[in-house]
Design a protein around this motif. Structure first.
Motif, PDB file in Angstrom:
ATOM      1  N   ALA A 180     -56.262  -1.723   6.393  1.00 37.00           N
ATOM      2  CA  ALA A 180     -56.921  -1.141   5.222  1.00 37.00           C
ATOM      3  C   ALA A 180     -55.967  -0.138   4.602  1.00 37.00           C
ATOM      4  N   PRO A 181     -55.980   0.002   3.280  1.00 36.95           N
ATOM      5  CA  PRO A 181     -55.088   0.971   2.639  1.00 36.95           C
ATOM      6  C   PRO A 181     -55.538   2.404   2.943  1.00 36.95           C
ATOM      7  N   PRO A 182     -54.631   3.371   2.860  1.00 34.62           N
ATOM      8  CA  PRO A 182     -55.011   4.772   3.095  1.00 34.62           C
ATOM      9  C   PRO A 182     -56.096   5.218   2.125  1.00 34.62           C
ATOM     10  N   ALA A 183     -57.048   5.979   2.645  1.00 33.60           N
ATOM     11  CA  ALA A 183     -58.144   6.465   1.813  1.00 33.60           C
ATOM     12  C   ALA A 183     -57.884   7.876   1.280  1.00 33.60           C
ATOM     13  N   PHE A 184     -56.818   8.526   1.780  1.00 37.97           N
ATOM     14  CA  PHE A 184     -56.544   9.918   1.399  1.00 37.97           C
ATOM     15  C   PHE A 184     -55.057  10.081   1.148  1.00 37.97           C
ATOM     16  N   THR A 185     -54.716  11.090   0.327  1.00 42.15           N
ATOM     17  CA  THR A 185     -53.317  11.406   0.056  1.00 42.15           C
ATOM     18  C   THR A 185     -52.757  12.348   1.105  1.00 42.15           C
ATOM     19  N   THR A 186     -53.509  13.415   1.407  1.00 43.59           N
ATOM     20  CA  THR A 186     -53.118  14.398   2.410  1.00 43.59           C
ATOM     21  C   THR A 186     -54.201  14.478   3.466  1.00 43.59           C
ATOM     22  N   LEU A 187     -53.832  14.200   4.704  1.00 43.43           N
ATOM     23  CA  LEU A 187     -54.815  14.289   5.787  1.00 43.43           C
ATOM     24  C   LEU A 187     -54.959  15.719   6.282  1.00 43.43           C
ATOM     25  N   VAL A 188     -53.847  16.414   6.403  1.00 46.01           N
ATOM     26  CA  VAL A 188     -53.841  17.781   6.930  1.00 46.01           C
ATOM     27  C   VAL A 188     -52.820  18.605   6.157  1.00 46.01           C
ATOM     28  N   THR A 219     -56.427  22.418   4.433  1.00 48.57           N
ATOM     29  CA  THR A 219     -56.922  21.252   3.705  1.00 48.57           C
ATOM     30  C   THR A 219     -57.003  20.077   4.669  1.00 48.57           C
ATOM     31  N   LEU A 220     -58.164  19.427   4.706  1.00 42.73           N
ATOM     32  CA  LEU A 220     -58.360  18.235   5.531  1.00 42.73           C
ATOM     33  C   LEU A 220     -58.895  17.113   4.660  1.00 42.73           C
ATOM     34  N   PHE A 221     -58.222  15.994   4.665  1.00 44.89           N
ATOM     35  CA  PHE A 221     -58.669  14.808   3.928  1.00 44.89           C
ATOM     36  C   PHE A 221     -58.892  15.131   2.443  1.00 44.89           C
ATOM     37  N   ASP A 222     -57.855  15.748   1.869  1.00 43.54           N
ATOM     38  CA  ASP A 222     -57.804  16.066   0.432  1.00 43.54           C
ATOM     39  C   ASP A 222     -58.820  17.129   0.015  1.00 43.54           C
ATOM     40  N   ARG A 223     -59.409  17.846   0.970  1.00 46.21           N
ATOM     41  CA  ARG A 223     -60.431  18.830   0.607  1.00 46.21           C
ATOM     42  C   ARG A 223     -60.205  20.126   1.379  1.00 46.21           C
TER      43      ARG A 223
END
Length: 502
Positions: free
Chosen positions: A266-274, A332-336
């Motif tokens: 599956a493609p990545p769902a987020f740009t920055t994980l951590v 920041t975790l999972f773009d948030r």
């Protein structure tokens, strides 16, 4: 002639309704230091527990002449003096308890503990006053096990390696005549492992005989004889000088098709994980992390390194939503950004996590299958998995060669099986981020390379990001290409494994 410490002659060793050793004969002589070796499930931990008097022995004859004599010599006025008073066992699980009513501690207290709830290192050690006129005093064990700076630390906030050193200190305070150690090097950093051999020499010089379970490649110099176990039987007992560790087995390869079915691409769902920006964590006066900066992108595989107490587990707790200090940090975790309304459970759904501390406080009643299935809901207990989830959990057990343990209660399974069950629990929901804290600890020579191969296949099939903590370079999977190394205080550097540090 010195009395035998322990003599087992054709005894049957039982636990609940299980026979662990059907016909066990073994003699432990003063100064004859034994290493117990063998594959996972061979009976190493069970034999230590039997020597400590924690398992039921039936049939044959079990006597403790040397231990009983020493106990009566130390406590001549006590008609109830027992050989058990001169035996110390450091097993795989820390028996820590909270102050009120002596209840068991729970995992979340690791990050919420206050002085009113959890004993400190000082209190834990002081509860075992040393016998008069013996070698191991409070001052000596604190200095020798490097616990000076930890004396006012709540037990539950210690790192895995610090906990190991503390439990060994408590065992020595009993000034045992027989010291039993279960995989004592697991979780210790390089400096502590080097120091361990010298410590054992001091233990022997103080009059103790050592029996320890260990890997064939980690037998200390003190050991005089090696006991090879397999299938609940002693296969060989030979002088250490004559023991040749078996050649590593040919690693088996994981079923890539089965893994692809369990973890479809599956493609990545987020740009920055951590993303951690100048993160600082203190517990009282103790500085754990000082202005840490770190960023993890999808598909990156990191080794998180550092000595015991450097803050590795603290970093993972910030990422996993367990540590309340995360709310006062720029994380920041999972773009948030943390603290902007997301729930802890929303974070945990995207993270697969396994650690020695989680295993320490995981309930023992659920079966191995239930433990793996609990990963879908991030519960510490059996939960209520659906039939589909149970079926998928069974497939993960099969992939990790644990299918035969599915119905076995977690605490009755071999230690390596317990650890792999928690890893399967982390994998079962296909998270975008895996946090694995010393997952290879205690795995045998066949399990180690196979487990690394499973992780490498998963990394090849998906953009999962991996953070892998280990004190052994050989444990780190080949898919790991980056390193974050934590010292005790200065801001840590980051580097690629392919690039030497500057």
């Amino acid at each position: 002639m010195a009395l035998l410490l322990v003599s087992f002659e054709h005894v049957t060793v039982r636990h609940l309704n299980r026979v662990l050793f059907p016909d066990l004969s073994l003699r432990v002589e003063p100064g004859r230091h034994l290493a117990l070796v063998g594959p996972s499930g061979a009976g190493k931990s069970a034999l230590l527990a039997a020597l400590a008097g924690q398992l039921l022995l039936t049939g044959g004859a079990a006597t403790y002449p040397g231990l009983a004599a020493a106990a009566h010599q130390r406590h001549p006025a006590d008609p109830l003096a027992s050989w058990r008073q001169v035996v110390s066992l450091v097993g795989p699980r820390a028996p820590f308890r909270a102050r009120p009513g002596g209840s068991e501690l729970y995992y979340q207290q690791r990050f919420e503990a206050t002085a009113a709830e959890v004993p400190t290192v000082r209190e834990y050690l002081a509860a075992t006053p040393p016998a008069p006129g013996v070698a191991w005093t409070y001052a000596r064990v604190v200095a020798r096990l490097r616990l000076e700076q930890l004396q006012d630390q709540p037990l539950i906030q210690l790192s895995n390696g610090e906990t190991k050193r503390l439990r060994l200190a408590k065992a020595l305070l009993r000034n045992p005549l027989l010291l039993l150690l279960d995989n004592p090097l697991a979780g210790l950093d390089a400096a502590s492992r080097v120091n361990f051999g010298a410590l054992l020499a001091e233990v022997a010089a103080a009059g103790a005989t050592v029996v320890l379970a260990t890997a064939p490649a980690e037998i200390p110099a003190l050991i005089t004889h090696v006991v090879e176990l397999a299938g609940g039987k002693i296969r060989h007992l030979r002088p250490a000088a004559d023991y040749v560790p078996p050649a590593p087995p040919t690693p088996s390869l994981p079923n890539e098709a089965a893994l692809r079915a369990l973890w479809p691409p599956a493609p990545p769902a987020f740009t920055t994980l951590v993303k951690l920006e100048n993160v600082t964590v203190r517990y009282g006066e103790r500085l754990i992390l000082d202005k840490l900066n770190w960023e993890i992108k999808p598909g990156e595989r990191w080794a998180l390194l550092g000595p015991n107490g450097a803050g590795k587990s603290t970093v993972l707790s910030l990422l996993n939503g367990d540590n309340p200090q995360a709310y006062s940090q720029k994380i920041t975790l999972f773009d948030r950004r943390r603290g902007t309304g997301e729930s802890i459970w929303a974070i945990k759904r995207r993270i697969g996590y396994a650690s020695p501390e989680l295993l320490q406080y995981f309930p023992g009643q659920p079966t191995c299958l239930q433990v793996v299935a609990s990963g879908f809901a991030d519960t510490l207990g059996p939960g209520r998995p659906t039939p589909t989830q149970l079926a998928e959990a069974r497939q993960w057990l099969a992939v990790l060669h644990l299918a035969e343990h599915a119905a076995q209660p977690l605490r009755q399974a071999p230690a390596s099986v317990q650890r792999l069950c928690l890893v399967a629990r982390a994998l079962v929901k296909n998270p975008p981020l895996l946090l694995l804290d010393e997952p290879g600890q205690g795995l045998d020579a066949a399990q180690q390379p196979y487990f690394r191969a499973v992780l490498d296949v998963i990394c090849a099939l998906s953009p999962v990001a991996l953070v892998y903590v280990s004190h052994h370079a050989a444990d780190i999977p080949g898919s790991v290409t980056r390193v974050l190394e934590l010292p005790f205080n200065p801001a840590p550097p980051t580097r690629d494994l392919a690039q030497p540090p500057r």
